[in-house]
Design a protein around this motif. Sequence first.
Motif, short mmCIF file in Angstrom:
data_model
loop_
_atom_site.label_atom_id
_atom_site.label_comp_id
_atom_site.label_asym_id
_atom_site.label_seq_id
_atom_site.Cartn_x
_atom_site.Cartn_y
_atom_site.Cartn_z
N GLY A 47 -82.87 61.17 -15.81
CA GLY A 47 -83.47 59.92 -15.35
C GLY A 47 -84.97 60.11 -15.18
N LEU A 48 -85.63 59.15 -14.50
CA LEU A 48 -87.10 59.17 -14.42
C LEU A 48 -87.66 59.01 -13.01
CD1 LEU A 48 -87.99 56.94 -17.52
CD2 LEU A 48 -88.13 59.43 -17.37
N SER A 49 -86.82 59.05 -11.97
CA SER A 49 -87.33 58.77 -10.63
C SER A 49 -88.38 59.78 -10.19
CB SER A 49 -86.17 58.73 -9.63
OG SER A 49 -85.52 60.00 -9.55
N TYR A 50 -88.17 61.08 -10.43
CA TYR A 50 -89.15 62.10 -10.03
C TYR A 50 -90.39 62.04 -10.92
CZ TYR A 50 -85.35 63.98 -7.22
OH TYR A 50 -84.34 64.13 -6.31
N THR A 51 -90.22 61.66 -12.17
CA THR A 51 -91.37 61.50 -13.06
C THR A 51 -92.28 60.38 -12.57
OG1 THR A 51 -90.02 62.25 -14.92
CG2 THR A 51 -92.06 61.09 -15.44
N VAL A 52 -91.67 59.28 -12.12
CA VAL A 52 -92.45 58.17 -11.58
C VAL A 52 -93.19 58.61 -10.32
CG1 VAL A 52 -92.30 55.85 -10.60
CG2 VAL A 52 -90.96 56.44 -12.62
N ASP A 53 -92.53 59.44 -9.49
CA ASP A 53 -93.21 59.95 -8.29
C ASP A 53 -94.42 60.79 -8.66
OD1 ASP A 53 -91.35 58.69 -6.74
OD2 ASP A 53 -90.10 60.48 -6.43
N HIS A 57 -98.32 60.07 -7.72
CA HIS A 57 -99.14 61.08 -7.05
C HIS A 57 -100.40 61.36 -7.86
CE1 HIS A 57 -100.10 64.59 -4.61
NE2 HIS A 57 -100.26 65.29 -5.74
N PHE A 58 -100.29 61.37 -9.18
CA PHE A 58 -101.43 61.67 -10.03
C PHE A 58 -102.49 60.57 -9.95
CE2 PHE A 58 -103.69 61.60 -14.09
CZ PHE A 58 -104.08 62.92 -14.23
N GLN A 59 -102.07 59.30 -9.86
CA GLN A 59 -103.00 58.19 -9.86
C GLN A 59 -103.28 57.63 -8.48
OE1 GLN A 59 -101.62 55.26 -12.73
NE2 GLN A 59 -102.82 56.32 -14.32
N ASP A 60 -102.60 58.15 -7.46
CA ASP A 60 -102.81 57.70 -6.07
C ASP A 60 -102.51 56.22 -5.88
OD1 ASP A 60 -103.58 60.24 -5.20
OD2 ASP A 60 -105.66 59.92 -5.77
N GLU A 61 -101.66 55.65 -6.70
CA GLU A 61 -101.22 54.27 -6.50
C GLU A 61 -99.93 54.05 -7.28
OE1 GLU A 61 -103.46 51.12 -8.69
OE2 GLU A 61 -104.92 52.76 -8.96
N LYS A 62 -99.17 53.09 -6.78
CA LYS A 62 -97.86 52.82 -7.39
C LYS A 62 -98.04 52.09 -8.71
CE LYS A 62 -95.12 52.61 -3.15
NZ LYS A 62 -94.18 51.81 -2.33
N PRO A 63 -97.20 52.42 -9.69
CA PRO A 63 -97.28 51.71 -10.98
C PRO A 63 -96.73 50.29 -10.87
CG PRO A 63 -95.44 53.24 -11.00
CD PRO A 63 -96.18 53.48 -9.70
N PHE A 251 -100.30 63.11 -18.16
CA PHE A 251 -100.80 61.96 -17.42
C PHE A 251 -102.33 61.87 -17.46
CE2 PHE A 251 -96.75 62.20 -14.65
CZ PHE A 251 -96.08 61.43 -15.57
N SER A 252 -102.99 62.96 -17.84
CA SER A 252 -104.45 62.90 -17.95
C SER A 252 -104.89 62.03 -19.11
CB SER A 252 -105.02 64.32 -18.11
OG SER A 252 -104.63 64.88 -19.36
N HIS A 253 -103.97 61.69 -20.02
CA HIS A 253 -104.31 60.75 -21.09
C HIS A 253 -104.49 59.33 -20.55
CE1 HIS A 253 -102.44 64.11 -23.32
NE2 HIS A 253 -103.20 63.73 -24.33
N LEU A 254 -104.00 59.08 -19.37
CA LEU A 254 -104.10 57.76 -18.75
C LEU A 254 -105.26 57.75 -17.77
CD1 LEU A 254 -100.30 57.25 -17.98
CD2 LEU A 254 -101.54 56.59 -20.04
N GLU A 255 -105.94 56.63 -17.71
CA GLU A 255 -107.08 56.50 -16.82
C GLU A 255 -106.62 56.13 -15.41
OE1 GLU A 255 -109.76 53.68 -18.47
OE2 GLU A 255 -110.46 55.03 -20.05
N GLN A 256 -107.51 56.35 -14.45
CA GLN A 256 -107.24 55.91 -13.08
C GLN A 256 -107.36 54.39 -13.02
OE1 GLN A 256 -106.28 57.84 -10.47
NE2 GLN A 256 -106.25 59.60 -11.86
N GLY A 257 -106.61 53.80 -12.09
CA GLY A 257 -106.69 52.35 -11.94
C GLY A 257 -105.37 51.62 -12.08
N GLY A 258 -104.28 52.37 -12.25
CA GLY A 258 -102.97 51.72 -12.32
C GLY A 258 -102.34 51.80 -13.70
N THR A 259 -101.02 51.74 -13.71
CA THR A 259 -100.26 51.87 -14.96
C THR A 259 -99.15 50.84 -14.99
OG1 THR A 259 -100.71 54.25 -15.10
CG2 THR A 259 -98.85 53.41 -16.38
#
Length: 425
Positions: A47-53, A57-63, A251-259
């Motif tokens: 599943g993906l629950s821990y991946t989402v966590d 944590h990486f972006q400091d905001e919920k997707p 996850f570093s391929h993604l920018e800060q600011g939400g996903t």
Amino acid sequence: MNRGTVIAIVVGVTIATGFVIWMVRNFNSHNYFWYETYRPSSDQPYGLSYTVDLLEHFQDEKPEWIRKDLITALEQTQAPNYLFIGEKPLYTDEMADALIAYISKGNHAMIAANEFPVTLMGKLFNDGTEAGNVLPPFNEADGFQDTNAGTAILNSYHDKYFDLYFRYPGLPKDRFRFSYRVRDQKESHSWRYFQTDTGGLQVAAHDDRHYPSMLDLTIGNGHLYLFCNPVLLTNIYAVDSNKIPFFNIMFSHLEQGGTLLDEYSKIPPSQQAGDPEFNSPLRFILSQPSLRSAWYMLLAGAFLFVLFRGRREQQVIPLAEPNVNRSLEFAMTVGRMHYLRGDHLHLVQQQMRLWRSFVKDKYQLVAGEDQELFISKLSMKSQVPESAIRDILDTYKSFKDRLSLKEKEMTDFYTKTRTFYKSCQ
């Protein structure tokens, strides 16, 4: 016990034993389901629950979740990132156009899937669009199939281990080793790679055979990352501390600011439109591992019931002939015997018993010491004159001390009782 019964018992016991062993092996491993579900709410191994966590944590905001209408979500969002992790994104042409437009504005999108839809790949690889012009031509001989069910540009091989290397300048070329597990066993798995000519494309990661595993496509002012082994982003690896650097690089391929996390594209287009065929109870049961197992158990139980209980347990019982009511014939025979013997007194006594029984059953009256009261009540209920009732009782009383009767006396008494039967109400 005949030979057929013995064979049936042996076959049934063998099937039941095998089924129990299968159940124990598949559903008694700490209640884990070893299926690639890619559900963000699932804490099971794949599943993906821990991946989402980790992403949060990486972006400091919920997707932000996309569960309704991908096109509207891409047009209205302020988030600079889009992420899909699953078996295959089921994009329509309109959804693929909206995603390309979203990326062209300078946003980033990562699609981690086992298959990539033709609706998207056909637009990216030189289909005449502005986005297609920045990508090299796609050779149909490399595996491109214009079908909704086919994979776009992928091939695969089986192995117990998978080694991944990132190819970005400045990053150490560390090896990330993965193994596919089912319970406590490492099993061979189908590892995918991009088989198209990558000339002009940025290969972001490759395996130990130098097959591309991740592509970095520049579309307009943004980037699209295609990763063809989504199983590496599931919980079983997210909880491994040795794999945290791998997730940091991904996850570093993604920018800060939400996903934007896309769940909507995992639903078939026909189900998005509310097609009742795809909302049937059986499809839902078969899509859930626990319900699917219960369904198969029910079918196995029904099969065993038919196998053992459906057979006849005794020989066919012949139909019995229906009973015939011969009471009237018996009564006529007994009466004829008394008549031939000339026992007229006994016949009169039988007639009187039948008359008293008739009166008792129909009117609930029994002749007692007060004969006049009995006659009065019986006459009132039966609507028969008191004189006729009194005549029956007096006539029978006159026969009490007699030893025999003449035939005419018997016939007269019978006529009086029969008249009563016909006229009573």
